[in-house]
Design a protein around this motif. Structure first.
Motif, PDB file in Angstrom:
ATOM      1  N   ASN A  23       1.045  -6.989  -1.268  1.00  0.00           N
ATOM      2  CA  ASN A  23       2.241  -6.407  -0.652  1.00  0.00           C
ATOM      3  C   ASN A  23       2.781  -7.280   0.478  1.00  0.00           C
ATOM      4  N   SER A  24       2.671  -8.591   0.306  1.00  0.00           N
ATOM      5  CA  SER A  24       3.170  -9.541   1.299  1.00  0.00           C
ATOM      6  C   SER A  24       4.678  -9.676   1.185  1.00  0.00           C
ATOM      7  N   THR A  25       5.315  -9.923   2.310  1.00  0.00           N
ATOM      8  CA  THR A  25       6.756 -10.136   2.310  1.00  0.00           C
ATOM      9  C   THR A  25       7.090 -11.520   2.834  1.00  0.00           C
ATOM     10  N   LEU A  36       9.334  -8.705  -1.306  1.00  0.00           N
ATOM     11  CA  LEU A  36       7.917  -8.762  -1.624  1.00  0.00           C
ATOM     12  C   LEU A  36       7.644 -10.035  -2.405  1.00  0.00           C
ATOM     13  N   CYS A  40       1.579  -6.846  -5.748  1.00  0.00           N
ATOM     14  CA  CYS A  40       1.978  -5.661  -5.002  1.00  0.00           C
ATOM     15  C   CYS A  40       1.691  -4.421  -5.844  1.00  0.00           C
ATOM     16  N   GLN A  43       2.893   1.475  -3.685  1.00  0.00           N
ATOM     17  CA  GLN A  43       3.068   1.730  -2.254  1.00  0.00           C
ATOM     18  C   GLN A  43       3.930   0.645  -1.612  1.00  0.00           C
ATOM     19  N   GLY A  44       3.684  -0.609  -1.976  1.00  0.00           N
ATOM     20  CA  GLY A  44       4.487  -1.701  -1.445  1.00  0.00           C
ATOM     21  C   GLY A  44       5.929  -1.615  -1.896  1.00  0.00           C
ATOM     22  N   LYS A  47       8.344   0.711   0.202  1.00  0.00           N
ATOM     23  CA  LYS A  47       8.589   0.425   1.614  1.00  0.00           C
ATOM     24  C   LYS A  47       9.888  -0.351   1.789  1.00  0.00           C
TER      25      LYS A  47
END
Length: 170
Positions: A23-25, A36, A40, A43-44, A47
């Motif tokens: 879930n890195s952006t 994103l 992921c 949940q990611g 957001k």
């Protein structure tokens, strides 16, 4: 004892590294848009700005009950990989719908591998070269670790009908 402590530190560091890549952006330096990237999950996807798209499409989509009933009988035999972009209109529409189909078919959504890419279709922290992605979203269906079909960009009939067409053959 010292070796055991070192091993524990290595395991903890690996866990932190893996978590950092989930879930890195990233921010596109040209457009300043946040997206994103890499692995992921739902949940990611729920957001930030992409969460607005995800939740609205998820909530309004009504998959065919007949097709869902058909899927329920066989869907657990399969695994799925989704390659998508949080910046992509087709991904914003189809990925939430796919998750809704899986929920309605009682599929364990934690078994789905989701990989978010940038506008060059690169996941940066995940090498997706072997997946041969040309358009997104791409939904890849596997049985026993062998690809048996994919839905690319937009479904031909409906997402659940196209998925059933792939699954019923196997």
């Amino acid at each position: 004892m010292k070796q055991k402590a070192i091993l524990i530190i290595i395991i903890l560091m690996a866990g932190v590294q893996l978590k950092a890549q989930f879930n890195s952006t990233v921010v596109n330096p040209d457009t300043k848009e946040k997206m994103l990237i890499g692995y992921c999950d739902m949940q990611g996807l729920q957001k930030d700005n992409y969460g607005i798209y995800f939740d609205s499409q998820y909530d309004v989509y009504k998959p065919s009950e007949k097709v869902i009933d058909d899927l329920k009988e066989k869907i657990d035999e399969f695994e799925f990989t989704i390659v998508m972009g949080t910046w992509c209109g087709d991904s914003q529409k189809e990925v939430p719908r796919f998750f809704k189909i899986l929920k309605e078919a009682d599929y364990n959504q934690k078994r789905v591998k989701v990989i978010a890419v940038d506008r060059q279709k690169q996941a940066i922290v995940v090498d997706i070269t072997d997946l041969k992605i040309e358009k997104i979203p791409t939904f890849i269906v596997y049985k026993n670790d062998v690809e048996i079909g994919r839905i690319v960009e937009t479904p031909k009939k409906s997402l659940e009908a196209d998925l059933w067409k792939i699954i019923k053959k196997k």
